[in-house]
Design a protein around this motif. Structure first.
Motif, short mmCIF file in Angstrom:
data_model
loop_
_atom_site.label_atom_id
_atom_site.label_comp_id
_atom_site.label_asym_id
_atom_site.label_seq_id
_atom_site.Cartn_x
_atom_site.Cartn_y
_atom_site.Cartn_z
N UNK A 35 12.05 61.29 9.49
CA UNK A 35 12.77 61.17 8.22
C UNK A 35 13.04 59.70 7.87
N UNK A 36 12.20 58.79 8.38
CA UNK A 36 12.49 57.36 8.21
C UNK A 36 12.47 56.93 6.75
N UNK A 37 11.80 57.70 5.88
CA UNK A 37 11.71 57.32 4.47
C UNK A 37 12.85 57.90 3.64
N UNK A 38 13.81 58.53 4.31
CA UNK A 38 14.94 59.12 3.62
C UNK A 38 16.21 58.30 3.90
N UNK A 39 17.25 58.58 3.13
CA UNK A 39 18.53 57.93 3.39
C UNK A 39 19.21 58.64 4.55
N UNK A 40 19.44 57.90 5.64
CA UNK A 40 20.04 58.48 6.84
C UNK A 40 21.31 57.69 7.18
N UNK A 41 22.41 58.38 7.31
CA UNK A 41 23.68 57.75 7.68
C UNK A 41 24.19 58.39 8.97
N UNK A 42 25.26 57.82 9.50
CA UNK A 42 25.88 58.42 10.68
C UNK A 42 26.35 59.85 10.39
N UNK A 43 26.80 60.06 9.16
CA UNK A 43 27.23 61.41 8.77
C UNK A 43 26.04 62.36 8.76
N UNK A 44 24.90 61.88 8.29
CA UNK A 44 23.68 62.68 8.30
C UNK A 44 23.35 63.15 9.71
N UNK A 45 23.37 62.22 10.66
CA UNK A 45 23.06 62.55 12.05
C UNK A 45 24.09 63.48 12.64
N UNK A 46 25.36 63.26 12.32
CA UNK A 46 26.42 64.11 12.85
C UNK A 46 26.25 65.55 12.38
N UNK A 47 25.88 65.72 11.12
CA UNK A 47 25.67 67.06 10.58
C UNK A 47 24.42 67.71 11.18
N UNK A 48 23.42 66.89 11.46
CA UNK A 48 22.17 67.41 12.01
C UNK A 48 22.33 67.86 13.46
N UNK A 49 23.07 67.06 14.27
CA UNK A 49 23.14 67.32 15.70
C UNK A 49 24.48 67.89 16.17
N UNK A 78 27.40 66.52 16.65
CA UNK A 78 28.16 65.66 17.55
C UNK A 78 28.85 64.60 16.72
N UNK A 79 29.93 64.03 17.27
CA UNK A 79 30.61 62.93 16.59
C UNK A 79 29.64 61.74 16.50
#
Length: 298
Positions: A196-210, A212-213
């Motif tokens: 997903x490198x061509x998308x907007x990724x934030x810490x919140x994005x990762x937290x929702x995906x995995x 975890x905090x």
């Protein structure tokens, strides 16, 4: 056996086998007293008992056990051998980072590793300092083959010995359940960032995906790759931009948008921070170099 200790070794660059052999001691003999050996010593105990100290810590190594001595530390006997004693020893050199602790400690690579064409969830080898060998017969067979290959007159014997030595390290490496979970999560994070490198990724994005905090996800990736998710993503995007600048006729604005940048000026700034050149300078400089290399081959 003393309190458990583990040696964590960065595997980029890989450890290198130097030499090895089979040591024999008789009752009354002592292990050599030395403190300036630059190699690790991996030992597989076959018979008897070895009474050895490292920096005033005393160990008794018995048959069926493995033991690792650290480079540039003081090694000596704390007691004379009491019976016929024998063990295989392998010297190996590590140019990367390492440390000995009571727990497993992820070590970052000693060299810069591209994220675009390189994928590994962890770059750390964990060895127990003193432990039972799980498959002693197989280790003995592999070790003897290493010695045979390393002494072969044919030049490829060296490479065969190195390959087999890595197999030995894999055979004796340690991996805790906690570390396994961290490594697996790190691999999942890396794969998500790549996909997903061509998308907007934030810490919140990762937290929702995995689920975890964000702080835990950051610590996990940092511990296993040396990079935070933001740093990993930026490095991957810059490597992708470099590839497209050299291998396509895409405009800089097209490349910036394709790798997730909406602002061409910000893309140019980040790219220059990463390579030392603007995108156009990078394309021109490397195009000239590639052309010169091709003409030199004519």
């Amino acid at each position: 056996m003393a309190q458990p200790a583990y040696i964590s070794i960065s595997c980029l660059p890989l450890p290198t086998f130097i030499e090895g052999g089979y040591a024999t001691f008789h009752a009354g003999d002592h292990h050599p007293n030395r403190n300036n050996l630059q190699y690790f010593i991996l030992m597989f105990m076959i018979k008897g008992k070895l009474f050895i100290s490292e920096d005033d810590n005393d160990y008794t190594v018995e048959p069926g056990e493995m033991f690792v001595l650290l480079p540039m530390h003081h090694h000596y006997s704390w007691h004379a051998v009491t019976e016929d004693t024998g063990y295989y020893w392998l010297h190996f050199y590590v140019s990367g980072h390492w440390q000995q602790q009571a727990t497993l400690v992820p070590m970052r690579s000693a060299i810069k590793v591209p994220t675009l064409h390189h994928y590994t969830p962890t770059e750390t080898l964990y060895l127990a300092k003193h432990a039972k060998m799980q498959h002693p017969d197989r280790l003995v067979q592999m070790t003897e083959q290493i010695f045979k290959n390393s002494s072969a007159t044919k030049e490829y014997g060296f490479w065969q010995a190195q390959q087999l030595f890595i197999d030995v390290l894999q055979e004796v490496q340690v991996q805790s359940q906690q570390d396994s979970a961290m490594v697996q999560l790190s691999g999942q994070i890396q794969r998500y960032l790549r996909d997903h490198f061509d998308e907007k990724i934030t810490n919140t994005t990762l937290s929702q995906e995995f689920h975890f905090h964000p702080n835990y996800l950051i610590r996990t990736l940092k511990a296993t790759t040396g990079l935070t998710p933001t740093e990993f993503l930026r490095q991957y995007r810059m490597e992708e931009a470099s590839k497209r600048l050299l291998n396509t006729n895409m405009l800089e604005t097209e490349i910036a948008e394709a790798i997730g940048f909406q602002n061409i000026y910000y893309f140019s700034t980040v790219f220059k921070q990463y390579t030392g050149l603007s995108p156009s300078q990078y394309r021109q400089a490397n195009t000239r170099r590639i052309k010169a290399d091709k003409e030199g081959l004519k």
